[in-house]
Write a protein that holds these residues in place. Sequence first.
Motif, PDB file in Angstrom:
ATOM      1  N   GLY A 205       0.797  -1.215   0.000  1.00  0.00           N
ATOM      2  CA  GLY A 205       0.000   0.000   0.000  1.00  0.00           C
ATOM      3  C   GLY A 205       0.833   1.270   0.000  1.00  0.00           C
ATOM      4  N   GLY A 206       2.149   1.145  -0.254  1.00  0.00           N
ATOM      5  CA  GLY A 206       2.996   2.327  -0.369  1.00  0.00           C
ATOM      6  C   GLY A 206       3.806   2.662   0.863  1.00  0.00           C
ATOM      7  N   LYS A 207       3.888   1.716   1.796  1.00  0.00           N
ATOM      8  CA  LYS A 207       4.674   1.928   3.009  1.00  0.00           C
ATOM      9  C   LYS A 207       5.070   0.568   3.559  1.00  0.00           C
ATOM     10  N   ARG A 208       6.247   0.520   4.151  1.00  0.00           N
ATOM     11  CA  ARG A 208       6.668  -0.730   4.794  1.00  0.00           C
ATOM     12  C   ARG A 208       5.674  -1.104   5.884  1.00  0.00           C
ATOM     13  N   GLY A 209       5.303  -2.381   5.909  1.00  0.00           N
ATOM     14  CA  GLY A 209       4.358  -2.850   6.926  1.00  0.00           C
ATOM     15  C   GLY A 209       2.905  -2.534   6.614  1.00  0.00           C
ATOM     16  N   PHE A 210       2.598  -2.316   5.332  1.00  0.00           N
ATOM     17  CA  PHE A 210       1.238  -1.941   4.952  1.00  0.00           C
ATOM     18  C   PHE A 210       0.865  -2.589   3.621  1.00  0.00           C
ATOM     19  N   LEU A 211      -0.083  -3.526   3.680  1.00  0.00           N
ATOM     20  CA  LEU A 211      -0.593  -4.165   2.465  1.00  0.00           C
ATOM     21  C   LEU A 211      -2.061  -3.803   2.300  1.00  0.00           C
ATOM     22  N   VAL A 212      -2.518  -3.779   1.054  1.00  0.00           N
ATOM     23  CA  VAL A 212      -3.940  -3.613   0.778  1.00  0.00           C
ATOM     24  C   VAL A 212      -4.441  -4.883   0.093  1.00  0.00           C
ATOM     25  N   GLU A 213      -5.621  -5.285   0.491  1.00  0.00           N
ATOM     26  CA  GLU A 213      -6.271  -6.462  -0.085  1.00  0.00           C
ATOM     27  C   GLU A 213      -7.237  -5.975  -1.163  1.00  0.00           C
TER      28      GLU A 213
END
Length: 159
Positions: free
Chosen positions: A130-138
């Motif tokens: 999602g554009g940051k370490r430690g951040f995913l988007v489903e």
Amino acid sequence: MEYPITPAIRFLREMKIPFTPHLYTYEEHGGTEASAAELHVDEHAVIKTLVMQTDERKPLLVLMHGDREVSTKQLARILNVKRVEPCDAATAQKHTGYLFGGTSPFGTRSQLPVYTEASIFGLSRIYINGGKRGFLVEIEPASIENALGAIRVEVAIEQ
């Protein structure tokens, strides 16, 4: 849940792409294996965004299953170039605006061609940075094709 508003999130909102945010503790050199374990999802559904370049230094993105590698030889054949190689972290950041480990295909600094492993589209949901370490988007995989004009390729190799 509070989550960071990155260029990727702005892009997804602008394109009206539904997503579910997932935060996790970033592990240096943990890769998709660490994020999949922390989120309790199959690593095959965690998609890595790889910044690569041709021998002519033309940048591109490759979206690949977390548990697979890219056959750069096969990709070079498809692109009709001598070779394709990963960009170093500084070059990748210059092209995308994202730090290594936090690269999203959405909202990149420069519009780059996106080559996506074809089998990703066979999954019902994927988890992508999602554009940051430690951040995913489903999201649904079709969102990649529609929003980014992703080109399907078959370049996966087992790790």
